[in-house]
Design an enzyme around this catalytic site. Structure first.
Site, PDB file in Angstrom:
ATOM      1  N   GLU A  63       0.854  -1.190   0.000  1.00  0.00           N
ATOM      2  CA  GLU A  63       0.000   0.000   0.000  1.00  0.00           C
ATOM      3  C   GLU A  63       0.894   1.245   0.000  1.00  0.00           C
ATOM      4  O   GLU A  63       1.911   1.280   0.704  1.00  0.00           O
ATOM      5  CB  GLU A  63      -0.861  -0.055   1.262  1.00  0.00           C
ATOM      6  N   LYS A 136      -9.718   1.404  -2.001  1.00  0.00           N
ATOM      7  CA  LYS A 136      -9.901   0.821  -0.673  1.00  0.00           C
ATOM      8  C   LYS A 136     -11.336   1.020  -0.198  1.00  0.00           C
ATOM      9  O   LYS A 136     -11.906   2.107  -0.311  1.00  0.00           O
ATOM     10  CB  LYS A 136      -8.912   1.474   0.300  1.00  0.00           C
ATOM     11  N   CYS A 187      -5.180  -3.606   3.153  1.00  0.00           N
ATOM     12  CA  CYS A 187      -4.937  -3.423   4.582  1.00  0.00           C
ATOM     13  C   CYS A 187      -6.211  -3.458   5.428  1.00  0.00           C
ATOM     14  O   CYS A 187      -6.702  -4.513   5.780  1.00  0.00           O
ATOM     15  CB  CYS A 187      -4.165  -2.117   4.795  1.00  0.00           C
TER      16      CYS A 187
END
Length: 457
Positions: A63, A136, A187
């Protein structure tokens, strides 16, 4: 009956797939994009010179792989945001894909045409073309500081085509092409929504099981638990200073500067060394032994993929009528997510109602804790590959990243010799997940593995 409908599925053919997966672990610092790119090429050069090197099919980066992560305001991140098909991250991915004739996936901060900001990951194919861009879905606190937007599409799948990477079981060589169903989770996508959703909803991993995802790619900037995240500490100068001094001392003990290690590379190229299984109770999150993985986090990541793990108690849930209620009440995304704010869910619902497969799509394919109405463990007998690329290093003197990038195979098997009364471990001891290798928690570097798994077509 609904449950009987699943038995009408067509016969499928089993293909054996072999992919070479390369993961790059970096310690990018804010304001050092060029330096990080230079170290990336240095790592790749060392990888190719290894005696056990084989050409990768996929290269996965962390990321915000080049920019650093801890931006505290919109004005701080604006110099680094780019469109999805331009800028340093895209150009690096394009160059790597063309050089290695592989897919490259890299995390970066995105600015779309409407000036909305996203935490994104772009996918570049072996021809150097950007073929997919994922934003995301679940945001971490840090992203709120710079007005990051949630992905209005929610979790997504996309196809990845691989040439001569598959074969039938009775064939000697991998001469067949195969298209794999892939999904990206960045994440926080692996965690409960806003850390407030029920832990056992396992949103991302349930999505992957429900949608028969075969390749799960996760660029991450996941923290080591010694990071300072407590809001009371962060807003109290004396407490914060004491906590930062503790981190600085821990780094000094390891012979590291405040930013963590850069330019000392750990390479695990093409060997077959697997990560030793360590139970959750025995794993430590201490920030030492930089070349060893953070097994506390490794075990947590495995737990967050619970629907892929063998768990004996599922047979009891399958017999419980409340399972139907749990599955039918399951929503695609948490109800306060951006997905429900722009009408996208209404379009999806209309498309679904127009489908002749509405019953199967909405009921039989959905799971709760990995259990569907058709079988106690929907993933049983299947395979999936999980690739986690996590960054390492330190930022702000408060944030320590966990590194420990690794490659995993979920094999869909009940452990050999397992008895009905045996407890199922929900960590690295669970034999339905294979730990194919991890990097250490604190060093930049690369891990390359040839992964072999089964898919059905």
């Amino acid at each position: 009956m609904l449950i009987d409908a699943i038995h009408g599925a067509k016969m499928s053919t089993k293909l054996l797939v072999s992919l070479k997966v390369l993961v790059i672990q970096l310690n990018p610092q804010i304001g050092q994009v060029d330096q990080t790119i230079k170290r990336t090429w240095s790592i790749l050069d060392k990888v190719t010179k290894s005696a056990t090197y084989v050409k990768p099919d996929i290269i996965l980066f962390p990321e915000f792989a080049l920019t650093g992560y801890s931006f505290h305001a919109r004005k701080d991140i604006l110099p680094y945001v780019t469109k999805k098909d331009e800028g340093p991250s895209f150009e690096l991915a394009k160059s790597i894909s063309e050089k290695f004739q592989c897919y490259t996936i890299i995390g970066y901060p995105e600015d779309d045409d409407e000036q909305k900001l996203y935490n994104s990951a772009l996918v570049v194919n072996p021809q150097g073309e950007q073929i997919f861009n994922y934003r995301k879905t679940f945001l971490y606190d840090t992203e709120m500081n710079w007005d990051c937007e949630e992905n209005p599409e929610g979790f997504q799948t996309f196809p990845m085509d691989f040439s001569k990477c598959a074969k039938l079981s009775n064939e000697d060589s991998y001469n067949r092409d195969v298209t794999l169903k892939a999904s990206i989770g960045i994440c926080m996508d692996l965690s409960p929504y806003k850390f407030m959703a029920p832990f056992n909803h396992f949103e991302f991993s349930s999505f992957c099981v429900d949608n028969n995802v075969e390749l799960i790619l996760c660029p991450m900037a996941w923290l080591n638990s010694t990071s300072i995240t407590d809001k009371q500490t962060l807003h109290n100068n004396s407490l914060l200073e004491a906590a930062k001094n503790k981190i600085a001392f821990a780094l000094k003990e390891q012979g590291l500067p405040l930013a963590g290690s850069q330019g000392i590379y750990q390479l695990k190229i093409g060997d077959s060394q697997r990560t030793p299984r360590v139970p959750s109770d025995d794993s430590t999150s201490e920030y030492k032994d930089m070349d060893e993985p953070d097994m506390s986090n490794v075990n947590y990541w495995i737990l967050r993929f619970f629907p892929f793990l063998y768990f004996k108690s599922r047979i009891n849930w399958f017999k419980n009528s409340s399972l139907i209620e749990s599955i039918l009440g399951k929503t695609r995304m948490p109800l306060d997510h951006e997905y429900y704010k722009d009408g996208k869910h209404k379009e999806d619902t209309i498309d679904l109602l127009d489908s002749e497969e509405v019953i199967k799509d909405t009921v039989l394919e959905k799971t709760f804790l990995g259990t569907s109405l058709g079988q106690p463990w929907k993933f049983q007998g299947k395979n999936a590959i999980l690739v986690l690329a996590n960054r390492c290093g330190t930022e702000d003197g408060t944030t320590i990243f966990a590194g420990s990038s690794g490659i995993y195979k979920f094999n869909g098997k009940k452990p050999k010799g397992s008895q009905d009364d045996d407890e199922s471990s929900l960590d690295s001891l669970n034999e339905s997940v294979e730990l194919l290798g991890n990097l250490g928690k604190g060093l930049e570097g690369a891990i390359l593995r040839e992964v072999q798994f089964e898919v059905f077509r």
